[in-house]
Design an enzyme around this catalytic site. Structure first.
Site, short mmCIF file in Angstrom:
data_model
loop_
_atom_site.label_atom_id
_atom_site.label_comp_id
_atom_site.label_asym_id
_atom_site.label_seq_id
_atom_site.Cartn_x
_atom_site.Cartn_y
_atom_site.Cartn_z
CG ASP A 1 -1.93 1.11 1.25
OD1 ASP A 1 -1.73 2.10 0.52
OD2 ASP A 1 -2.91 1.00 2.01
CG HIS A 2 3.24 3.97 -3.18
ND1 HIS A 2 4.29 4.14 -2.29
CD2 HIS A 2 3.73 4.30 -4.39
CE1 HIS A 2 5.35 4.57 -2.95
NE2 HIS A 2 5.04 4.67 -4.23
NE ARG A 3 -4.11 3.86 1.53
CZ ARG A 3 -5.24 3.40 2.04
NH1 ARG A 3 -6.30 4.21 2.16
NH2 ARG A 3 -5.34 2.14 2.42
#
Length: 470
Positions: free
Chosen positions: A440-442
């Site tokens: 998850d690139h967040r």
């Protein structure tokens, strides 16, 4: 029998926050004697199939729902006569049996299957979540096709209107009947339990020159004869199989869509020489400490990921949208994706970070065998923090896995097979695999994701690092 002698067993919340479950199979019938802890039915929730034990002794008085019905948590599903009422239940049923074919209000669906032998009770919670009950439309017991045909024929022959329940048909079939001007009450059903199929509707169109008129209503204005249905409307059952999406498969589909369109996925790949890891697997199989345990490459891959997480703890986190916070977990519940006849499930090993290699091997073995037998509990699939999916068992090199809901990373393992590889300056055949890490690139940037994947690869190339890095 007094009302106080009848106990109503309600659909329990067999998971955490589940609101409904489908009754897959009844193991008892009205009149059967049951004992505390005896399995009475199997239900399927959005997470798994679960067997429900009855919590008291008595005689089954009534099954409130047939198999295949989805029931809300907190709704009574079976009535059991207990105490003095139990002794009176069986003689009462023998003395006054219902005449065959007589309609009975709330009559239970007949159960023709024999009760399974040797089933062990499964402990599940009896606590019921407090919530308002909204019941889906019942798939109630339907009259046999012969009775329906006789009732329709009697009405058409002028013997007066016959009181009938709303015909059983799926929404697409009802729409087809409406489009073709067919009154479903005049259609003879051929499907299971009196369900009207598309073929029944088409047969009604072919046999009737005009739509049948319901008694007591004014004749409808003449309308042009309906055109022949388009081929796209009819489904050839010999060429297609339609599978209802429900239970585990439905929940998985919803979770995957939610994950794919909520978490911004990034996937990185690395190809690894795992020749030394494969040699270590063979050595561990001969080790007395692993006698009777499942030892395979997945065991060492799982351990390598746990070590990489220890070295990079921020990867083991989740995104709290409501609080706008990143929640870093100081424990690892390691999920292992498993394909089952009911669909994809991801049970997890609780506190996998604290287990030794033999303990991890034992937990993996239990997880796999339980999943294969269809006995995975809802609790075993909750609370995961990171997941491994082994697509290599299907002979593929790798994939781009979708995150399990609520997790920040998932590792896909491809097939391990011999390939030409430069080793010590020479091209030699080596055991090679490709790993893919989605995150998850967040909350996981490229640097953190790359470090975790590189650590896993380094351990599998040189498994001795398991000792020095752990």
């Amino acid at each position: 029998m007094t009302d106080s002698a009848v106990r109503e067993f309600k659909m329990p919340d067999v998971g955490e926050g589940l609101t409904e479950a489908e009754i897959l199979k009844w193991y008892v019938q009205p009149g059967d004697t049951v004992t505390d802890g005896q399995i009475v039915c199997e239900v399927e929730t959005a997470k798994a199939a679960v067997e429900l034990p009855i919590p008291y002794d008595g005689v089954v008085r009534e099954l409130h729902f047939p198999e295949g019905t989805t029931v809300d948590v907190g709704t009574s599903i079976i009535a059991v006569a207990v105490g003095d009422g139990a002794a009176a239940a069986a003689p009462a049923q023998e003395a006054a049996p219902e005449p065959a074919g007589a309609p009975v209000a709330n009559a239970p669906a007949p159960v023709e299957e024999e009760k399974p032998q040797g089933r062990q009770p499964v402990l599940v919670g009896y606590g019921v979540a407090t919530s308002s009950t909204r019941r889906r439309p019942r798939k109630g017991p339907a009259a046999p096709a012969q009775e329906a045909s006789a009732a329709i024929q009697a009405e058409m022959n002028g013997h007066g209107p016959v009181t009938r329940e709303r015909p059983l048909a799926k929404p697409p079939v009802r729409k087809l009947a409406k489009d073709l001007g067919v009154d479903l009450t005049t259609v003879v059903p051929s499907g299971p339990d009196g369900v009207i199929t598309r073929e029944d509707v088409h047969a009604a169109v072919a046999s009737a020159p005009a739509p049948a008129q319901v008694p007591g209503t004014a004749p409808a204005a003449p309308t042009p004869a309906p055109a022949a249905p388009a081929p796209a409307v009819s489904y050839d059952t010999a060429r297609e199989t339609r599978i209802p999406v429900k239970g585990v498969r439905k929940a998985t589909a919803a979770a995957m869509v939610g994950s794919a369109f909520t978490a911004p996925h990034v996937t990185e790949f690395v190809t690894v020489d795992v020749t030394r890891t494969m040699k270590l697997v063979e050595e561990l199989k001969q080790d007395k400490e692993f006698t009777g345990l499942r030892v395979n490459p997945l065991l060492l891959i799982a351990k390598a990921l746990l070590v990489a997480i220890r070295r990079n703890p921020d990867i083991n986190a989740s995104w709290d949208e409501a609080a706008q916070e990143i929640v870093v977990k100081h424990y690892v519940n390691l999920g292992i994706a498993a394909a089952t006849p009911r669909g994809l499930i991801v049970p997890n090993i609780k506190d996998a970070h604290a287990k030794t290699l033999p303990q991890l091997a034992e937990s993996l073995g239990e997880l796999v065998s339980t999943a294969r037998e269809g006995r995975t509990s809802p609790a075993a699939m909750q609370g995961g923090t990171v997941t491994i999916t082994n697509v290599g068992v299907f002979g593929v090199d790798t994939g781009t896995p979708i995150l399990n809901s609520g997790e920040s990373a998932i590792l896909a393992v491809g097939a391990i097979k011999p390939q030409p590889w430069v080793h010590k300056g020479k091209v030699k055949p080596r055991q090679v695999t490709t790993l893919a890490l989605s995150f998850d690139h967040r909350l996981v940037d490229g640097e953190l994701g790359s470090k975790v994947l590189a650590d896993v690869a380094a351990i599998l190339e040189q498994p001795k690092r398991l000792i020095s890095w752990a």
